[in-house]
Design a protein around this motif. Structure first.
Motif: not given
Lengths: 101, 317
Positions: B7-31
Motif C-alpha cells: 500500500y505504501q509503494v502505491l501511496g494508498l491506505d488499506k481501505s483503497a478501492s479497486e479503482d483507486e489502486i488501478k489509478k495509482s498504479y497507472r499514475k506511477l507506471a507513467r511516472k
C-alpha cells in the motif's frame, strides 16, 4: 579456483525468431502476435516470416503499455511509435555529441 | 525476509478501492516508465510498483496479503506462518514467471507458486506451454567488447523452490560470451537459460538486450562509430600524420592540409565488425594553444600581422 562455464548465445538478428518463438519470448499466445501483425501494429509487413530484435522489443513494449494502462492495441502502438521516435532523436543527439539530458 | 508494504509503494491506505489502486498504479507506471522517466531510480521503482500491483490488483492475492500482513510495517522482519495461504485460490494474476526475476524475495515466498504454475498472459485462450518461460535482462557492455567479443559475467535473480517446496529469490552468476559485432539494442539469445520446464520439458531461453556503456570518447550509430579528434592549428593547416586512439587500438591517421574544424575523416571498416563492418568517423576539433606566455602571444601577434585573415568575410563584416 572453480571452473566458470562461459555460455555462448546467438545474435537475434542473425538467427531471427519465428512466430511461436516470439510469442514464447513475450509470454503471450501466438494469436496475440497475429492480431497485432494483421492490424499493422507490430511491423510494416503483414505476413512476416521471421522477427528480429526490433520486433521483439516492440512487441514487449506494446504488451507493457496495454497491460499497465488497459490501453487498446492501437493506442499502445501510438505510444510505442512515440517512444521509438524519441529513441531515434536521442540517438541523433548522441551521435552529434550532444548530451540528451 | 523483510515485509513489503505494498500500500505504501502505491501511496494508498488499506481501505483503497479497486479503482483507486488501478489509478495509482497507472499514475506511477507513467511516472516511472523506463522509456520516458527521468527519475534516476525509475527502473527499480517500476519493479516495486509492478510487484505491488501484482498483489493489490488481484482480489485473491490482496485478500490473502491483507489477512497475513495486517500488523506489519514496511521493512519489518517477517516469516509467513505455515499454510498461510490455505483457503485462498490464486489464479489469473497478470504477471508471469518472466517477471519473477524482478520481484522481491517477499513476493516470491508468498506468491511464487502461483506464478510458477501458470504460463501465458493476457487472458487468451489456448493450451498452456509446458516449456519453461523465456526471461529477459539488459546487459551493459563496453564498446570494445563489441569490437573484440569478450566474456562478461552478469548477476540474475530468479525464483527457486527448495526440497520442501519453499520458493525464494536467488541470485546466480552467468558468464556470457559477448559476440563480436553486437550492436546497441540487439538481443543475445541464450538457449535453456530461462525458467526450468515442467514435467521434464525444455527450459526457456534468456534474452539479453545489449546496451553500450556511455563513453566520453566514442558515439555509436548502428555499426558506425564517431570520435572527436583534437588537432593543433598547424596539423590542420599544414597536414600531418598523427596517432589516433580507436576502439580497436591506435592508428596512424593522415590529416589533409587545410582541414577545418568539424571535418569528418572516414576510416572504412574500422567501426563495429560485421557483414558489412561499420566505419569509424573522426571529427576534427581544432584546439588553440593558450596565449599564456610571452612567446605564445608574440606568435599570435605575428599571425595577426602577417596573415590578413578575416573569418567573417562571408558575413559581410
Amino acid at each position: 579456483m572453480p571452473h566458470t562455464e562461459i555460455v555462448t548465445g546467438v545474435l537475434l538478428d542473425e538467427v531471427a525468431l519465428d512466430l511461436d518463438e516470439l510469442a514464447q519470448a513475450c509470454s503471450v499466445d501466438a494469436l496475440w502476435i497475429v492480431e497485432r501483425i494483421e492490424a499493422g501494429l507490430l511491423c510494416e509487413v503483414t505476413q512476416p516470416q521471421r522477427f528480429s530484435s526490433a520486433e521483439l522489443l516492440r512487441a514487449r513494449r506494446l504488451l507493457a503499455i496495454e497491460r499497465d494502462f488497459d490501453a487498446n492495441p492501437e493506442l499502445a502502438a501510438l505510444v510505442v511509435d512515440l517512444i521509438e521516435e524519441v529513441g531515434r532523436l536521442k540517438a541523433r543527439l548522441r551521435k552529434a555529441g550532444i548530451d540528451e539530458k | 525476509m523483510e515485509f513489503k508494504d505494498y500500500y505504501q509503494v502505491l501511496g494508498l491506505d488499506k481501505s483503497a478501492s479497486e479503482d483507486e489502486i488501478k489509478k495509482s498504479y497507472r499514475k506511477l507506471a507513467r511516472k516511472y516508465h523506463p522509456d520516458v522517466s527521468k527519475e534516476a531510480d525509475a527502473e527499480l521503482r517500476m519493479k516495486e510498483v509492478n510487484e505491488a500491483y501484482a498483489v493489490l490488483g488481484d482480489l485473491e492475492k490482496r485478500a490473502a496479503y491483507d489477512q497475513l500482513g495486517g500488523g506489519y510495517r514496511d521493512g519489518q522482519q517477517f516469516q509467513p506462518p505455515p499454510n498461510w495461504d490455505a483457503g485462498f485460490e490464486f489464479s489469473g494474476a497478470d504477471f508471469s514467471g518472466a517477471d519473477m526475476g524482478d520481484f522481491s524475495d517477499f513476493f516470491a515466498n508468498l506468491f511464487g507458486h502461483a506464478a510458477a504454475g501458470r504460463a501465458g498472459r493476457g487472458g487468451r485462450a489456448g493450451p498452456r506451454p509446458r516449456r519453461g518461460e523465456d526471461h529477459h535482462a539488459k546487459i551493459v557492455i563496453d564498446l570494445r567488447d563489441a569490437y573484440q567479443g569478450a566474456p562478461r559475467t552478469i548477476t540474475l535473480r530468479g525464483a527457486r523452490a527448495d526440497a520442501q517446496g519453499r520458493v525464494s529469490m536467488q541470485e546466480h552468476n552467468l558468464t556470457v560470451q559477448i559476440p563480436k559485432g553486437v550492436k546497441e539494442g540487439q538481443h543475445i539469445r541464450l538457449a535453456g537459460q530461462g525458467s526450468p520446464g515442467s514435467d521434464g520439458s525444455a527450459a526457456g531461453d534468456l534474452f539479453l538486450e545489449v546496451h553500450f556503456k556511455q563513453d566520453p570518447h566514442y558515439r555509436v550509430d548502428g555499426r558506425d562509430v564517431y570520435e572527436t579528434l583534437p588537432v593543433t592549428p598547424w596539423e590542420a593547416a599544414l597536414g600531418a600524420s598523427i596517432e589516433a586512439p580507436t576502439p580497436s587500438g591506435k592508428v596512424q591517421v593522415k590529416i589533409p592540409a587545410n582541414s577545418q574544424g568539424g571535418r569528418k575523416l572516414r576510416l572504412k571498416g574500422r567501426g563495429i565488425p560485421g557483414e558489412p563492418a561499420g566505419d569509424l568517423y573522426l571529427l576534427l576539433e581544432i584546439v588553440l594553444p593558450p596565449a599564456d606566455s610571452e612567446k605564445a602571444r608574440q606568435l599570435y601577434e605575428m599571425m595577426a600581422r602577417e596573415m590578413a585573415f578575416n573569418p567573417r568575410l562571408a558575413m559581410g563584416v
